[in-house]
Design a protein around this motif. Structure first.
Motif, PDB file in Angstrom:
ATOM      1  N   ASP A   1       0.914  -1.064   0.079  1.00  0.00           N
ATOM      2  CA  ASP A   1      -0.175   0.135   0.062  1.00  0.00           C
ATOM      3  C   ASP A   1       0.917   1.114  -0.160  1.00  0.00           C
ATOM      4  O   ASP A   1       0.535   2.209  -0.725  1.00  0.00           O
ATOM      5  CB  ASP A   1      -0.797   0.042   1.309  1.00  0.00           C
ATOM      6  CG  ASP A   1      -2.003  -0.934   0.970  1.00  0.00           C
ATOM      7  OD1 ASP A   1      -2.230  -1.538   0.100  1.00  0.00           O
ATOM      8  OD2 ASP A   1      -2.753  -1.331   2.015  1.00  0.00           O
ATOM      9  N   GLN A   2       2.026   1.336   0.610  1.00  0.00           N
ATOM     10  CA  GLN A   2       2.888   2.238   0.777  1.00  0.00           C
ATOM     11  C   GLN A   2       3.587   2.700  -0.453  1.00  0.00           C
ATOM     12  O   GLN A   2       3.591   3.424  -1.112  1.00  0.00           O
ATOM     13  CB  GLN A   2       3.741   2.175   1.824  1.00  0.00           C
ATOM     14  CG  GLN A   2       5.000   3.291   1.972  1.00  0.00           C
ATOM     15  CD  GLN A   2       5.721   3.477   3.138  1.00  0.00           C
ATOM     16  OE1 GLN A   2       5.267   3.138   4.309  1.00  0.00           O
ATOM     17  NE2 GLN A   2       6.915   4.027   2.992  1.00  0.00           N
ATOM     18  N   TYR A   3       4.198   1.618  -1.091  1.00  0.00           N
ATOM     19  CA  TYR A   3       5.396   1.578  -2.105  1.00  0.00           C
ATOM     20  C   TYR A   3       4.650   1.473  -3.482  1.00  0.00           C
ATOM     21  O   TYR A   3       5.496   2.040  -4.518  1.00  0.00           O
ATOM     22  CB  TYR A   3       6.460   0.672  -1.834  1.00  0.00           C
ATOM     23  CG  TYR A   3       7.374   1.248  -0.677  1.00  0.00           C
ATOM     24  CD1 TYR A   3       8.207   2.115  -0.828  1.00  0.00           C
ATOM     25  CD2 TYR A   3       7.289   0.184   0.631  1.00  0.00           C
ATOM     26  CE1 TYR A   3       8.958   2.617   0.307  1.00  0.00           C
ATOM     27  CE2 TYR A   3       8.081   0.894   1.551  1.00  0.00           C
ATOM     28  CZ  TYR A   3       8.846   1.869   1.495  1.00  0.00           C
ATOM     29  OH  TYR A   3       9.586   2.459   2.661  1.00  0.00           O
ATOM     30  N   LEU A   4       3.564   0.773  -3.653  1.00  0.00           N
ATOM     31  CA  LEU A   4       3.087   0.415  -5.028  1.00  0.00           C
ATOM     32  C   LEU A   4       1.924   1.407  -5.075  1.00  0.00           C
ATOM     33  O   LEU A   4       1.623   1.706  -6.294  1.00  0.00           O
ATOM     34  CB  LEU A   4       2.641  -0.768  -5.095  1.00  0.00           C
ATOM     35  CG  LEU A   4       3.847  -1.990  -4.871  1.00  0.00           C
ATOM     36  CD1 LEU A   4       3.485  -3.395  -5.420  1.00  0.00           C
ATOM     37  CD2 LEU A   4       4.899  -1.419  -6.072  1.00  0.00           C
ATOM     38  N   LYS A   5       1.067   1.604  -4.039  1.00  0.00           N
ATOM     39  CA  LYS A   5       0.014   2.723  -4.249  1.00  0.00           C
ATOM     40  C   LYS A   5      -0.128   3.836  -3.708  1.00  0.00           C
ATOM     41  O   LYS A   5      -0.965   4.711  -4.091  1.00  0.00           O
ATOM     42  CB  LYS A   5      -1.394   1.757  -3.555  1.00  0.00           C
ATOM     43  CG  LYS A   5      -1.342   0.399  -4.081  1.00  0.00           C
ATOM     44  CD  LYS A   5      -2.465  -0.547  -3.401  1.00  0.00           C
ATOM     45  CE  LYS A   5      -3.964   0.143  -3.605  1.00  0.00           C
ATOM     46  NZ  LYS A   5      -4.880  -0.782  -2.896  1.00  0.00           N
ATOM     47  N   GLY A   6       0.972   4.095  -2.774  1.00  0.00           N
ATOM     48  CA  GLY A   6       1.003   5.554  -1.992  1.00  0.00           C
ATOM     49  C   GLY A   6      -0.110   5.833  -1.291  1.00  0.00           C
ATOM     50  O   GLY A   6      -0.262   7.098  -0.986  1.00  0.00           O
ATOM     51  N   GLU A   7      -0.629   4.782  -0.693  1.00  0.00           N
ATOM     52  CA  GLU A   7      -1.934   5.081   0.168  1.00  0.00           C
ATOM     53  C   GLU A   7      -1.699   4.762   1.582  1.00  0.00           C
ATOM     54  O   GLU A   7      -2.552   4.787   2.611  1.00  0.00           O
ATOM     55  CB  GLU A   7      -3.072   4.210  -0.439  1.00  0.00           C
ATOM     56  CG  GLU A   7      -3.266   4.271  -1.692  1.00  0.00           C
ATOM     57  CD  GLU A   7      -4.494   3.375  -2.109  1.00  0.00           C
ATOM     58  OE1 GLU A   7      -5.006   2.284  -1.288  1.00  0.00           O
ATOM     59  OE2 GLU A   7      -5.256   3.616  -3.011  1.00  0.00           O
ATOM     60  N   PHE A   8      -0.233   4.703   1.917  1.00  0.00           N
ATOM     61  CA  PHE A   8      -0.081   4.304   3.545  1.00  0.00           C
ATOM     62  C   PHE A   8       1.316   4.839   3.591  1.00  0.00           C
ATOM     63  O   PHE A   8       2.155   4.957   2.702  1.00  0.00           O
ATOM     64  CB  PHE A   8      -0.108   2.892   3.912  1.00  0.00           C
ATOM     65  CG  PHE A   8       0.164   2.511   5.231  1.00  0.00           C
ATOM     66  CD1 PHE A   8      -0.878   2.918   5.968  1.00  0.00           C
ATOM     67  CD2 PHE A   8       1.215   2.249   5.486  1.00  0.00           C
ATOM     68  CE1 PHE A   8      -0.631   2.533   7.548  1.00  0.00           C
ATOM     69  CE2 PHE A   8       1.432   1.785   6.987  1.00  0.00           C
ATOM     70  CZ  PHE A   8       0.651   1.895   7.964  1.00  0.00           C
ATOM     71  N   GLU A   9       1.819   5.153   4.871  1.00  0.00           N
ATOM     72  CA  GLU A   9       2.804   5.602   5.315  1.00  0.00           C
ATOM     73  C   GLU A   9       3.390   4.989   6.586  1.00  0.00           C
ATOM     74  O   GLU A   9       2.778   5.408   7.552  1.00  0.00           O
ATOM     75  CB  GLU A   9       3.248   7.045   5.291  1.00  0.00           C
ATOM     76  CG  GLU A   9       4.724   7.609   5.507  1.00  0.00           C
ATOM     77  CD  GLU A   9       4.811   9.188   5.606  1.00  0.00           C
ATOM     78  OE1 GLU A   9       6.109   9.395   5.735  1.00  0.00           O
ATOM     79  OE2 GLU A   9       3.842   9.763   5.208  1.00  0.00           O
TER      80      GLU A   9
END
Length: 297
Positions: free
Chosen positions: A11-19
């Motif tokens: 979700d963070q590195y492929l979708k940019g939706e989480f950190e």
């Protein structure tokens, strides 16, 4: 909440939706006035953290030794309760020996804004409302412990488990939806069996059931009568057998103990895997346990 981390990574590195928060910063101080090592943890987004856990083992691989897969699989990890101090977390790490290395890491548990689904161990599908972020491992040799003046604090104990407080922190399961659990406490010198000892456990089951107790690749079925009274189980090594009927010869060198409703054990014979099922589907509420212990003659 460990298994969901891989999904969050995507979700963070492929979708940019989480950190993710920053990796927890762990420091271990071996040189203390008490002789007991102490761990310190700096936590990012500390105000949102749900909890902190410290774990440590003395079953770490010694530099230069050949890799021992059985040791790697059965390391016992002590749990150390965290205390908040000046905005960070600390924990004491009492050891059993200064002749073995000390490996330490810490977990920080964070909440998720909404539940996240994941594929977990053994293809299990799950959903979590929180996730765990671990620190890097801090590893110290036996020589480091001796040079710092660390003192062995743990003494051998006949009580393996009291089932009080946060006892489940030192047990684990690959099927959290079921009550069965296992531990590697028997692998620690703290809970080694005395010569000629029996293994005893008090259990209470609302309904009649079969309790399966396994030690490594050996198991035994115990009939539980059910009801409100405690039932005491006392076992010898020869009460345990593997998938082909061989008896456990002694408690020497045992590592893992599990308590469960049913389990299939496997024994390799030549090129063939023999298997035997112990137990049956559980009826009613989960059992209650009291004092897993060694009983001397």
């Amino acid at each position: 909440n460990y298994e969901v981390a891989s999904q969050l990574w995507f979700d963070q590195y492929l979708k940019g939706e989480f950190e993710f928060p920053k990796t927890p910063q762990l420091e271990v101080n071996l040189k203390t006035d008490s002789g007991t090592p102490q761990a310190w943890l700096g936590v990012d987004r500390a105000a949102t953290a749900l909890g902190v856990e410290f774990y440590y083992t003395q079953h770490g691989q010694v530099d230069g030794e050949k890799h021992d897969m059985d040791n790697t699989k059965h390391r016992f990890w002590h749990y150390a309760a965290a205390k908040k101090h000046d905005g960070n977390w600390i924990a004491d790490l009492p050891v059993a020996s200064v002749d073995k290395p000390l490996w330490v890491f810490a977990n920080v548990i964070y909440p998720l804004e909404k539940p996240v689904g994941y594929a977990g161990y053994y293809y299990r599908i799950g959903e979590s409302k929180e996730f765990t972020l671990s620190s890097l491992m801090s590893m110290h040799s036996a020589e480091d412990l001796k040079a710092a003046g660390v003192k062995a604090a743990f003494k051998p104990s006949l009580t393996i488990e009291s089932f009080k407080g946060e006892w489940e922190k030192e047990w684990f399961s690959y099927r959290p939806e079921e009550w069965g659990m296992q531990t590697n406490k028997l692998y620690s010198e703290i809970w080694s069996a005395p010569e000629g000892a029996s293994l005893a456990l008090d259990v209470k089951s609302a309904e009649a059931n079969k309790l399966v107790i396994t030690i490594d690749e050996f198991g035994v079925e115990v009939d539980l009568t059910g009801g409100s009274d405690w039932q005491t189980i006392v076992l010898l090594p020869e009460n345990f057998e593997n998938a082909i009927g061989e008896k456990l010869e002694s408690w020497d060198g045992v590592r893992n103990l599990s308590l469960t409703a049913e389990k299939t054990l496997r024994t390799r014979v030549g090129k063939e895997n023999k298997q035997k099922k112990f137990g049956a589907a559980w009826k009613g509420d989960a059992p209650v346990f009291r004092e897993l212990r060694w009983v001397q003659k």
